[in-house]
Design an enzyme around this catalytic site. Structure first.
Site, PDB file in Angstrom:
ATOM      1  N   TYR A 136      10.270   0.390   8.876  1.00  0.00           N
ATOM      2  CA  TYR A 136       9.094  -0.182   9.108  1.00  0.00           C
ATOM      3  C   TYR A 136       8.198   1.133  10.087  1.00  0.00           C
ATOM      4  O   TYR A 136       7.466   1.521  10.246  1.00  0.00           O
ATOM      5  CB  TYR A 136       8.992  -1.386   9.538  1.00  0.00           C
ATOM      6  N   HIS A 145      -1.088   0.289  15.133  1.00  0.00           N
ATOM      7  CA  HIS A 145      -1.485   1.519  14.472  1.00  0.00           C
ATOM      8  C   HIS A 145      -2.694   1.673  13.900  1.00  0.00           C
ATOM      9  O   HIS A 145      -3.207   2.748  13.377  1.00  0.00           O
ATOM     10  CB  HIS A 145      -0.507   1.720  13.220  1.00  0.00           C
ATOM     11  N   HIS A 151       5.331  -9.278  11.267  1.00  0.00           N
ATOM     12  CA  HIS A 151       6.119  -9.313  10.031  1.00  0.00           C
ATOM     13  C   HIS A 151       7.477  -9.506  10.388  1.00  0.00           C
ATOM     14  O   HIS A 151       8.106  -8.867  11.339  1.00  0.00           O
ATOM     15  CB  HIS A 151       5.991  -7.997   9.412  1.00  0.00           C
ATOM     16  N   ASP A 210      -3.778  -7.848   5.921  1.00  0.00           N
ATOM     17  CA  ASP A 210      -2.699  -8.695   5.951  1.00  0.00           C
ATOM     18  C   ASP A 210      -2.588  -9.713   6.996  1.00  0.00           C
ATOM     19  O   ASP A 210      -1.876 -10.687   7.006  1.00  0.00           O
ATOM     20  CB  ASP A 210      -1.174  -7.933   5.604  1.00  0.00           C
ATOM     21  N   HIS A 216       0.849  -1.254  -0.128  1.00  0.00           N
ATOM     22  CA  HIS A 216      -0.029  -0.168   0.069  1.00  0.00           C
ATOM     23  C   HIS A 216       0.965   1.266   0.052  1.00  0.00           C
ATOM     24  O   HIS A 216       0.578   2.388   0.826  1.00  0.00           O
ATOM     25  CB  HIS A 216      -1.116  -0.144   0.979  1.00  0.00           C
ATOM     26  N   GLU A 219      -6.390  -5.341   9.964  1.00  0.00           N
ATOM     27  CA  GLU A 219      -5.929  -5.259   8.638  1.00  0.00           C
ATOM     28  C   GLU A 219      -5.730  -6.420   8.043  1.00  0.00           C
ATOM     29  O   GLU A 219      -5.334  -7.278   8.415  1.00  0.00           O
ATOM     30  CB  GLU A 219      -4.499  -4.357   8.713  1.00  0.00           C
ATOM     31  N   ASP A 252       1.568  -5.619  14.486  1.00  0.00           N
ATOM     32  CA  ASP A 252       2.376  -5.012  13.683  1.00  0.00           C
ATOM     33  C   ASP A 252       3.799  -4.452  14.394  1.00  0.00           C
ATOM     34  O   ASP A 252       4.717  -4.340  13.694  1.00  0.00           O
ATOM     35  CB  ASP A 252       1.701  -4.005  12.869  1.00  0.00           C
ATOM     36  N   HIS A 293      -5.399  -7.676  15.161  1.00  0.00           N
ATOM     37  CA  HIS A 293      -5.349  -6.648  14.295  1.00  0.00           C
ATOM     38  C   HIS A 293      -6.317  -6.815  13.201  1.00  0.00           C
ATOM     39  O   HIS A 293      -6.008  -8.017  12.398  1.00  0.00           O
ATOM     40  CB  HIS A 293      -4.050  -6.443  13.774  1.00  0.00           C
TER      41      HIS A 293
HETATM   42 FE1  FEO Z   1      -1.430  -3.067  10.143  1.00  0.00          FE
HETATM   43 FE2  FEO Z   1       0.599  -5.630   8.775  1.00  0.00          FE
HETATM   44  O1  FEO Z   1      -0.877  -4.868   9.077  1.00  0.00           O
END
Ligand code: FEO
Length: 395
Positions: free
Chosen positions: A191, A145, A224, A82, A24, A80, A164, A78
């Site tokens: 990051y 976040h 991640h 991903d 993104h 999001e 994250d 979370h």
């Molecule tokens: Fe906020 Fe890795 O997603």
């Protein structure tokens, strides 16, 4: 992928996304990972899922440890996609009625992403779930976040699933910090700069809160990149340092150019700054990705922005960069604008407005040079560099 046992009975079952190059709008030249974790206990628990297209790979990884149907519950730290995109596939496989633990905001946000009526079990901040031999303590980390973000902590193992936070967009053969060494830190810094910078005050509050709670942390498992097991304090200390945004004697000169006139000014400013002993990085916006420039800006004390005037305005790539910069709210920066123009020359004034909105300390009205800078124009750029260099030295 082969699952990796992190501590006895807790496995990494994530996937590697070797090919993603744009996350993104964030350049990911080394791909990324979507980490998910499996806890074998009286209640078999899956912590987070992966991006939708990797859901079958996640289930294959889990199947190497245990039949996925034996998973008793899922924790979503979370929303999001991903980390949640694989939920429909996973819930379908393990049983749609299995409990899905998340924050209250997580329930709300998941319901806005997925039509399935899952068995949501919203948890309170500080809530504890007994898995058998181990417990999970949930810590809401709102706006770190997303409003739904939370950590899950295994007290018995002193292990934190941090979602994250503390992550890096990196796909490689290594799973742990002791395998990558220092080489992972630039990825972790990038990051932070691109995902968490605007929430720096909240990061400092969170670290303080965790310290007050006396949580011992031996292992940090982000969603991640690599897992911090050798020295988790290394990344926590780095987050504190980055959040404080102490300005270094360093300047980033972000610019674009049409006929190399603004480039000549940028390079003269860089030369001048270097001569004052300040590290200066001229970064052409079509040679450097905005996500790399913001990483350089994280610890820079000065930001100079250069743009030619185009159609009475700012050059498009420069406006793109300013929009990105403004959103991430870097603090404690000296700033100045510069650029070449033909006949109207609005760009410097417009950049100044943007920099003022960002609450940067504008130390010069800006340098405008008509058409091609001659010796006087280069001299003026040199003087601007000297001024910025002196201001940085006085910090
Ligand atoms: Fe906020 Fe890795 O997603």
């Amino acid at each position: 992928m082969k699952p990796i046992e992190i501590v006895k009975g807790i496995y990494w079952v994530g996937v590697l996304d070797w090919n993603i190059r744009d996350f993104h709008g964030y350049a990911t030249p080394q791909g990324t990972t979507y980490n998910a974790y499996l806890i074998l206990d009286e209640k078999v628990t899956l912590i987070d899922t992966v991006k939708k297209e990797f859901a079958d790979q996640l289930l294959d990884n889990i199947a190497q440890v245990i039949d996925p149907k034996k998973i008793d519950l899922v924790v979503s730290n979370h929303t999001e996609m991903d980390h949640s995109g694989g939920l429909p596939r996973v819930m379908h496989k393990i049983g749609e009625d299995k409990p899905l633990y998340c924050s209250k905001m997580g329930q709300k946000n998941l319901a806005l992403h997925f039509p399935e009526k899952w068995n949501y079990q919203p948890v309170e901040n500080g809530g504890v779930l007994n898995l058998g031999q181990r417990t999970l303590t949930f810590l809401e980390t709102r706006m770190l976040h997303w409003p739904d973000s939370m950590f899950s902590y295994v007290r018995e193992e002193e292990l934190l699933f941090s979602n994250d936070a503390f992550g890096q967009h990196y796909a490689g053969p290594e799973r742990f910090d002791d395998q990558t060494g220092e080489a992972i830190m630039p990825q972790a810094m990038k990051y932070f700069a691109n995902i968490l910078l605007l929430y720096s005050p909240l990061v400092l509050q969170l670290v303080e809160k965790v310290s007050q709670m006396g949580l011992l942390i031996r292992t940090i498992c982000p969603d991640h990149g690599i897992i911090w097991r050798q020295d988790p304090s290394r990344i926590i200390k780095a987050y504190v340092e980055w959040s404080r945004q102490k300005p270094a004697k360093k300047a980033v000169i972000a610019y674009d150019t049409m006929w190399k006139s603004t480039q000549k000014l940028a390079e003269a400013i860089a030369d001048s700054l270097n001569q004052t002993g300040v590290e200066a990085k001229p970064m052409h916006l079509r040679s450097h990705h905005r996500s790399d420039i913001i990483t350089e800006i994280l610890d820079a004390g000065a930001v100079l922005v250069g743009s030619p005037t185009m159609n009475n305005g700012i050059f498009p790539t420069v406006m793109d960069f300013l929009t990105y910069l403004k959103g991430l709210k870097p603090a404690k920066k000296i700033a100045a604008a510069f650029g070449s123009y033909g006949w109207s020359g609005e760009a410097v004034k417009l950049i100044n407005q943007e920099l003022e909105e960002m609450k940067f300390d504008l130390i010069d009205p800006g340098l405008k040079i008509q058409y091609v800078p001659g010796p006087q124009g280069i001299q003026a750029a040199f003087q601007l560099g000297q001024k910025v260099g002196q201001a940085l030295k006085n910090l």
